[in-house]
Each structure stands twice: as C-alpha cells, then as structure tokens.
Design an enzyme around this catalytic site. Structure first.
Site, PDB file in Angstrom:
ATOM      1  N   SER A  53       0.867  -1.188   0.000  1.00 15.24           N
ATOM      2  CA  SER A  53       0.000   0.000   0.000  1.00 15.24           C
ATOM      3  C   SER A  53       0.900   1.232   0.000  1.00 15.24           C
ATOM      4  O   SER A  53       1.535   1.544   1.005  1.00 15.24           O
ATOM      5  CB  SER A  53      -0.912   0.012   1.230  1.00 15.24           C
ATOM      6  OG  SER A  53      -1.810  -1.070   1.184  1.00 15.24           O
ATOM      7  N   LYS A  95       0.598   5.470   8.276  1.00 15.03           N
ATOM      8  CA  LYS A  95       1.192   5.719   6.958  1.00 15.03           C
ATOM      9  C   LYS A  95       0.112   5.851   5.894  1.00 15.03           C
ATOM     10  O   LYS A  95       0.126   6.762   5.060  1.00 15.03           O
ATOM     11  CB  LYS A  95       2.169   4.598   6.627  1.00 15.03           C
ATOM     12  CG  LYS A  95       2.820   4.679   5.252  1.00 15.03           C
ATOM     13  CD  LYS A  95       2.103   3.832   4.212  1.00 15.03           C
ATOM     14  CE  LYS A  95       2.159   2.355   4.551  1.00 15.03           C
ATOM     15  NZ  LYS A  95       1.531   1.516   3.499  1.00 15.03           N
ATOM     16  N   LYS A 110      -7.277   1.680  -2.584  1.00 12.53           N
ATOM     17  CA  LYS A 110      -6.815   1.217  -1.274  1.00 12.53           C
ATOM     18  C   LYS A 110      -6.789   2.370  -0.275  1.00 12.53           C
ATOM     19  O   LYS A 110      -7.134   2.191   0.898  1.00 12.53           O
ATOM     20  CB  LYS A 110      -5.423   0.596  -1.385  1.00 12.53           C
ATOM     21  CG  LYS A 110      -4.835   0.114  -0.044  1.00 12.53           C
ATOM     22  CD  LYS A 110      -5.736  -0.918   0.638  1.00 12.53           C
ATOM     23  CE  LYS A 110      -5.262  -1.292   2.031  1.00 12.53           C
ATOM     24  NZ  LYS A 110      -3.992  -2.041   2.048  1.00 12.53           N
TER      25      LYS A 110
END
EC number: 1.1.1.60
Length: 301
Positions: free
Chosen positions: A96, A239, A171
C-alpha cells in the site's frame, strides 16, 4: 506462468506466498530476515539469497513491503527487481503506497520490459491466511487477465479498477473507511460500557443491522478483550492515512472526518503504540473519556 517470486514475507506476504505454494505454483521468496524465508521453505516454497536470485526465473514477481520508499528500494537500482527480472515478467505490487509513486514506478517497470500492476490488498492477516483478500488492481486490463490465476490463489474479491495507480487510490479510500469505522466502533463500545450494557449482546444486535460491518465483526471482540496483538499495525495505518490525506489535498477534496481520525491514529503512534493492531485506537478513546482500561470501564458482562 508457474514461477512466482515474493519479495517481502511479513504478516501479509508470508501467508500469501504459502497459499501460492498450495495452489501449485513454484514460489521463491526473499526477505531481509532469514526466519521468514525458512518458514516459506518449510511450507514447500524455495528461499533466495537476494532479490536478484529470487526473480531471475520468475514469471510473476510480487512485492509486499511496508511503504513507498521500501517498494522503490526493492525494485529500482542495480540490485532491484527491474534490473534482474526477465523481459516480459509481470510485477504485482501488493504493498500500500502513494498513487503517484505507483504511477512513476509503473513507467520505470515498462521501460525495463516488466509489466506492472498495482494490487494492494484488504482483509488483514486472517484474510491473507485464508486466501480471501480483497484485491484492487490498477494497470493494463490484458496484464490483469494474464495473472488471474496468481491473484485468485491469494484473494477472493479481485477487481480491475483502472490504469496504473488506480489500485492504490482505491486502497487509500479503503483505509479511510476502515479507520473511520474503527474510531466509531471504539466510541460506541466506550459509550455502551459507560451505561453498563451487556456489550457482547449489544455488538451482536448491532452487527445484524445497518451498523454491521467487517470492522465490527473482526475488531469488536478485540476491543472488548483489550487484546491488540497486531493483525495490521497502527504504524502502517498511520502511513496509509498520510497517503489519503495528502492525495485528497492534491485533488482538492475535503475529508474532514478522515483528517480528524488521521490525527487520532497519529497520536497513538506518537505515544509509542504504533506496534498495536489498529483496533488499539480504542485505547485513545478510553483515555479521552477518562478511562484507564478494564478497571475504569463497566465490563462485568
């Protein structure tokens, strides 16, 4: 295509590689820590001594590493995937990362003769173990079709969502929704406990109505038990929230609730709780409510 290389054998990468072995692929894995390579070998895979060694005969290369710089680090440069993968190999990045990074690295891959797909996954560690991940894929439709058997070995809901970078964009949206759900579930449980409600019963009925969700199913009990062993670490979700807030800003899109939850997740990491499962956001909700855990909450259910 029978030879698959997996770079990154962590919480997600190792069970994905193991499921590929079970599906009949010849799987070669590489990881910075030898114990993960040994675990793959024990499961029937093969171990590599370097990225170059892992990818040299691979028809498909899967990368599953934590962040944008990590992906660039394993694919670029003289020791990276692009320098050593055979021409015409497919590269599936299941990490990701930032959509703009994904687009740039896809361009580099094509220049190296490698066919890129960004294919981040959702479903957590258990989804990886069970081979039922949701996979959102960006890239050329023909390349997506060509690696269908590989993706089907590790996932259940697999959708081509557009050109390179699109998988990472979807995502980011997924992580936005998940973080918001976790925060609201935590608030709901603290609220229920404050009134001495049977929280097990409450979550059962809530799960059967419009408030039901995968987050409630998978994270509710962890919150009730105050058990936050990582399936997906807060550090990684932090993140991801940085990715979505940055991307939203670049697109001129306002995500006020998402921005707030991003700050709360970041607060947990700054307090030293980044290694907890992201359901550990519950701890912050308790703290903000003046609770200190089980002793400070009505949990006699």
């Amino acid at each position: 295509m029978t030879n698959v290389a997996v770079i990154g054998l962590g919480i997600m990468g190792l069970p994905m590689a193991t499921n590929l072995v079970k599906a009949g692929f010849t799987v070669t894995g590489f990881n910075r820590s030898q114990d993960k390579i040994d675990a793959l070998v024990e499961a029937g895979g093969e171990g590599a001594t370097s990225i170059a060694d892992a990818v040299k005969d691979a028809d498909v290369v899967i990368t599953m590493v934590p962040d944008s710089p990590d992906v660039e680090g394993v694919v670029s440069g003289p020791d990276g995937v692009f320098a050593h993968a055979k021409s015409g190999a497919y590269w599936i990045d299941a990490s990701s990362i930032r959509p703009d990074f994904s687009v740039r690295l896809a361009k580099d891959a094509k220049e190296a003769g490698v066919k890129p797909l960004d294919a981040p996954v959702s479903g957590g560690e258990q989804g990886a173990i069970d081979g039922v991940l949701s996979i959102m894929v960006g890239g050329e439709a023909a390349d997506f079709d060509a690696v269908a058997d590989v993706l089907n070995a590790v996932g259940k809901t697999i959708v081509h969502v557009g050109p390179s970078g699109s998988g990472q964009t979807v995502k980011a949206a997924n992580q936005l929704i998940v973080a918001g759900n976790i925060e609201l579930l935590a608030e709901a449980i603290v609220f229920l406990e404050a009134y001495g409600v049977d929280t097990q019963a409450a979550l059962k009925v809530l799960g059967g109505g419009l408030a039901g969700s995968k987050v409630l199913e998978q994270k509710g009990q962890k919150m009730l038990d105050r058990s936050f062993e990582p399936g997906f670490r807060l550090q990684l979700h932090n993140k991801d929230m940085g990715i979505v807030t940055s991307a939203a800003r670049e697109a001129g899109v306002t995500i006020p609730l998402g921005a707030l939850v991003a700050q709360l997740v970041g607060s947990m990491v700054n307090q030293g709780d980044g290694g907890l499962d992201h359901s550990g956001l519950f701890k912050l909700v308790e703290q903000l409510s003046g609770k200190s855990g089980p002793a400070g909450s009505a949990t006699a259910n």
